[in-house]
Write a protein that holds these residues in place. Structure first.
Motif, PDB file in Angstrom:
ATOM      1  N   GLY A 225       0.793  -1.222   0.000  1.00 43.43           N
ATOM      2  CA  GLY A 225       0.000   0.000   0.000  1.00 43.43           C
ATOM      3  C   GLY A 225       0.827   1.276   0.000  1.00 43.43           C
ATOM      4  N   ILE A 226       2.099   1.166   0.443  1.00 44.60           N
ATOM      5  CA  ILE A 226       2.928   2.368   0.629  1.00 44.60           C
ATOM      6  C   ILE A 226       3.099   3.209  -0.655  1.00 44.60           C
ATOM      7  CG2 ILE A 226       5.303   3.137   1.168  1.00 44.60           C
ATOM      8  CD1 ILE A 226       3.725   2.653   3.670  1.00 44.60           C
ATOM      9  N   PRO A 227       3.461   2.599  -1.817  1.00 42.71           N
ATOM     10  CA  PRO A 227       3.649   3.443  -3.013  1.00 42.71           C
ATOM     11  C   PRO A 227       2.388   4.224  -3.383  1.00 42.71           C
ATOM     12  CG  PRO A 227       4.515   1.233  -3.395  1.00 42.71           C
ATOM     13  CD  PRO A 227       3.784   1.191  -2.091  1.00 42.71           C
ATOM     14  N   PHE A 228       1.222   3.570  -3.295  1.00 36.97           N
ATOM     15  CA  PHE A 228      -0.039   4.236  -3.639  1.00 36.97           C
ATOM     16  C   PHE A 228      -0.336   5.366  -2.665  1.00 36.97           C
ATOM     17  CE2 PHE A 228      -4.720   4.542  -3.881  1.00 36.97           C
ATOM     18  CZ  PHE A 228      -4.847   4.753  -5.244  1.00 36.97           C
ATOM     19  N   MET A 229      -0.099   5.091  -1.384  1.00 33.75           N
ATOM     20  CA  MET A 229      -0.339   6.116  -0.361  1.00 33.75           C
ATOM     21  C   MET A 229       0.537   7.344  -0.605  1.00 33.75           C
ATOM     22  SD  MET A 229       0.562   6.006   3.674  1.00 33.75           S
ATOM     23  CE  MET A 229       0.713   7.566   4.543  1.00 33.75           C
ATOM     24  N   LEU A 230       1.838   7.107  -0.901  1.00 38.32           N
ATOM     25  CA  LEU A 230       2.753   8.234  -1.095  1.00 38.32           C
ATOM     26  C   LEU A 230       2.411   9.009  -2.369  1.00 38.32           C
ATOM     27  CD1 LEU A 230       6.170   6.720   0.054  1.00 38.32           C
ATOM     28  CD2 LEU A 230       4.647   8.256   1.301  1.00 38.32           C
ATOM     29  N   LEU A 231       1.927   8.276  -3.390  1.00 37.69           N
ATOM     30  CA  LEU A 231       1.518   8.931  -4.640  1.00 37.69           C
ATOM     31  C   LEU A 231       0.360   9.894  -4.378  1.00 37.69           C
ATOM     32  CD1 LEU A 231       1.878   8.887  -7.829  1.00 37.69           C
ATOM     33  CD2 LEU A 231      -0.079   7.345  -7.832  1.00 37.69           C
ATOM     34  N   ILE A 232      -0.687   9.370  -3.724  1.00 38.19           N
ATOM     35  CA  ILE A 232      -1.852  10.210  -3.404  1.00 38.19           C
ATOM     36  C   ILE A 232      -1.438  11.363  -2.486  1.00 38.19           C
ATOM     37  CG2 ILE A 232      -4.110  10.253  -2.238  1.00 38.19           C
ATOM     38  CD1 ILE A 232      -4.656   8.420  -4.290  1.00 38.19           C
ATOM     39  N   GLY A 233      -0.598  11.036  -1.491  1.00 33.49           N
ATOM     40  CA  GLY A 233      -0.158  12.049  -0.525  1.00 33.49           C
ATOM     41  C   GLY A 233       0.593  13.182  -1.204  1.00 33.49           C
ATOM     42  N   LEU A 235       0.681  13.985  -4.544  1.00 34.65           N
ATOM     43  CA  LEU A 235      -0.132  14.699  -5.533  1.00 34.65           C
ATOM     44  C   LEU A 235      -1.100  15.668  -4.866  1.00 34.65           C
ATOM     45  CD1 LEU A 235      -0.965  11.985  -8.246  1.00 34.65           C
ATOM     46  CD2 LEU A 235       0.645  13.902  -8.401  1.00 34.65           C
ATOM     47  N   SER A 236      -1.786  15.193  -3.816  1.00 28.20           N
ATOM     48  CA  SER A 236      -2.771  16.070  -3.171  1.00 28.20           C
ATOM     49  C   SER A 236      -2.079  17.248  -2.499  1.00 28.20           C
ATOM     50  CB  SER A 236      -3.625  15.287  -2.173  1.00 28.20           C
ATOM     51  OG  SER A 236      -2.808  14.665  -1.219  1.00 28.20           O
ATOM     52  N   THR A 237      -0.869  17.024  -1.932  1.00 30.00           N
ATOM     53  CA  THR A 237      -0.147  18.129  -1.291  1.00 30.00           C
ATOM     54  C   THR A 237       0.278  19.155  -2.345  1.00 30.00           C
ATOM     55  OG1 THR A 237       0.635  16.626   0.412  1.00 30.00           O
ATOM     56  CG2 THR A 237       1.806  18.706   0.209  1.00 30.00           C
ATOM     57  N   LEU A 238       0.799  18.661  -3.502  1.00 30.85           N
ATOM     58  CA  LEU A 238       1.222  19.576  -4.568  1.00 30.85           C
ATOM     59  C   LEU A 238       0.050  20.381  -5.113  1.00 30.85           C
ATOM     60  CD1 LEU A 238       3.811  17.484  -6.625  1.00 30.85           C
ATOM     61  CD2 LEU A 238       4.235  19.486  -5.181  1.00 30.85           C
ATOM     62  N   CYS A 239      -1.099  19.704  -5.277  1.00 33.04           N
ATOM     63  CA  CYS A 239      -2.303  20.363  -5.815  1.00 33.04           C
ATOM     64  C   CYS A 239      -2.700  21.570  -4.976  1.00 33.04           C
ATOM     65  CB  CYS A 239      -3.486  19.405  -5.857  1.00 33.04           C
ATOM     66  SG  CYS A 239      -3.398  18.307  -7.252  1.00 33.04           S
ATOM     67  N   ILE A 240      -2.421  21.510  -3.659  1.00 32.24           N
ATOM     68  CA  ILE A 240      -2.798  22.620  -2.791  1.00 32.24           C
ATOM     69  C   ILE A 240      -1.614  23.559  -2.576  1.00 32.24           C
ATOM     70  CG2 ILE A 240      -3.660  23.218  -0.484  1.00 32.24           C
ATOM     71  CD1 ILE A 240      -5.186  20.580  -0.548  1.00 32.24           C
ATOM     72  N   PHE A 257       5.159  23.867   3.930  1.00 29.96           N
ATOM     73  CA  PHE A 257       3.775  23.449   3.734  1.00 29.96           C
ATOM     74  C   PHE A 257       3.621  22.075   4.359  1.00 29.96           C
ATOM     75  CE2 PHE A 257      -0.120  22.182   1.743  1.00 29.96           C
ATOM     76  CZ  PHE A 257      -0.817  23.382   1.665  1.00 29.96           C
ATOM     77  N   PRO A 258       2.622  21.899   5.238  1.00 32.73           N
ATOM     78  CA  PRO A 258       2.520  20.620   5.940  1.00 32.73           C
ATOM     79  C   PRO A 258       2.186  19.458   4.989  1.00 32.73           C
ATOM     80  CG  PRO A 258       0.629  22.003   6.432  1.00 32.73           C
ATOM     81  CD  PRO A 258       1.585  22.852   5.650  1.00 32.73           C
ATOM     82  N   PHE A 259       2.870  18.347   5.210  1.00 36.17           N
ATOM     83  CA  PHE A 259       2.700  17.145   4.404  1.00 36.17           C
ATOM     84  C   PHE A 259       1.644  16.238   5.055  1.00 36.17           C
ATOM     85  CE2 PHE A 259       5.437  13.631   2.176  1.00 36.17           C
ATOM     86  CZ  PHE A 259       4.532  13.593   1.132  1.00 36.17           C
ATOM     87  N   LEU A 263      -0.653  13.119   3.451  1.00 34.68           N
ATOM     88  CA  LEU A 263      -0.324  11.745   3.858  1.00 34.68           C
ATOM     89  C   LEU A 263      -1.544  11.067   4.474  1.00 34.68           C
ATOM     90  CD1 LEU A 263       3.212  12.208   5.462  1.00 34.68           C
ATOM     91  CD2 LEU A 263       2.669  11.122   3.275  1.00 34.68           C
ATOM     92  N   ALA A 264      -2.281  11.828   5.292  1.00 34.64           N
ATOM     93  CA  ALA A 264      -3.482  11.282   5.935  1.00 34.64           C
ATOM     94  C   ALA A 264      -4.494  10.849   4.868  1.00 34.64           C
ATOM     95  CB  ALA A 264      -4.101  12.331   6.858  1.00 34.64           C
ATOM     96  N   LEU A 265      -4.652  11.681   3.846  1.00 34.76           N
ATOM     97  CA  LEU A 265      -5.590  11.346   2.770  1.00 34.76           C
ATOM     98  C   LEU A 265      -5.126  10.088   2.034  1.00 34.76           C
ATOM     99  CD1 LEU A 265      -8.115  12.372   1.158  1.00 34.76           C
ATOM    100  CD2 LEU A 265      -6.485  13.378  -0.443  1.00 34.76           C
TER     101      LEU A 265
END
Ligand SMILES: [Zn+2]
Length: 281
Positions: A225-233, A235-240, A257-259, A263-265
């Protein structure tokens, strides 16, 4: 109620215990509301630690709940999730000061997440865990956005919830082993990024709280699950973060900017998709 719900929501790798639906619903509603109430207290108490002028520090674990205005210790009737807030019309029973709606909203949020996870995502009793984990991650994210800290108390609660997840599993040893490798990979990867950042640019690119959070998430979602989690984490951080930096006109890219929220998402989406059997566990 759909009888098929009972047998679904079982992860690919881990076999989960089965409970009748009505027990899951009653337990889920009660636990979500109680946890929401507890997280409301965490949201109020933990940040007090970070303000320097505050000499009186409330522990998350000790001390009775009291009105922040008149300091009257609250009775059991004042602390019934959702209902107390509605019946007292959002006011303190003793001094009639208006109580912020955050307690009510957090309790309602926990209940809502449980009901959606159970009825819409058909996650069985895992829906209870989704509700408790999501509420904890929400409070962590809100605190991280404001103070750049992922509090240890809340990390510890996620760890305790993982132990509870193992205890309710039919295959606790498999879940533990899977989690062990997830913890190593997740925390290891982020530690590596932190060291590289420190040497190359002399800044803390990744906070220790982020490393702990990814390690604990690794327990739940395993190595897979780690690669998928870090990808979402990421991307969503960069988007904001990118629009935020453009608005703030900070082009040196050194803006903090807090990560944590990203990461939680990532953690949450991966966990839910694994137990909904979309991703392998
Ligand atoms: Zn009061």
């Amino acid at each position: 109620m759909d009888p098929a719900i009972k047998s679904r929501g079982v992860a690919g790798g881990a076999k989960m215990i089965e409970l009748p639906n009505f027990i899951i619903v009653i337990l889920g509603c009660l636990l979500s509301l109680a946890w929401g109430s507890f997280m409301g207290a965490a949201f109020f108490r933990i940040p007090l630690r970070f303000s320097t002028e505050n000499t009186f520090v409330l522990s998350l674990w000790k001390g009775r709940s009291e009105c922040p205005c008149c300091h009257h210790v609250l009775s059991v009737f004042d602390l019934v999730p959702i209902f107390s807030w509605i019946f007292l019309k959002g006011k303190c029973r003793y001094c009639h000061t208006k109580i912020g709606s955050s307690y009510f909203l957090i309790e309602f949020f926990a209940l809502f997440v449980f009901l959606v996870s159970f009825y819409v995502l058909s996650l069985g009793y895992i829906a209870i865990f989704v509700s408790l984990i999501t509420t904890t991650l929400l409070i962590m994210s809100l605190i991280d956005l404001k103070y750049y800290i992922l509090p240890d108390e809340l990390q510890l609660l996620l760890l305790i919830l993982f132990v509870a997840l193992c205890l309710t599993s039919d295959t606790p040893i498999d879940l533990l082993l899977n989690g062990f490798w997830g913890l190593l990979l997740g925390a290891g990867l982020l530690l590596l990024v932190r060291i590289v950042y420190l040497y190359w640019r002399g800044i803390e690119g990744i906070g220790l709280g982020d490393i702990k959070l990814v390690g604990i998430a690794g327990l739940y979602i395993g190595m897979q699950g780690i690669p998928f989690m870090l990808l979402i984490g990421s991307l969503s951080t960069l988007c904001i973060a990118i629009p935020y930096m453009l608005i703030q006109k900070k082009k040196d890219m050194k803006l903090m900017f807090p990560f944590g929220p990203g990461l939680a998402l990532g953690f949450l989406v991966t966990f839910v998709l694994q137990y909904a059997k979309v991703l392998p566990l």
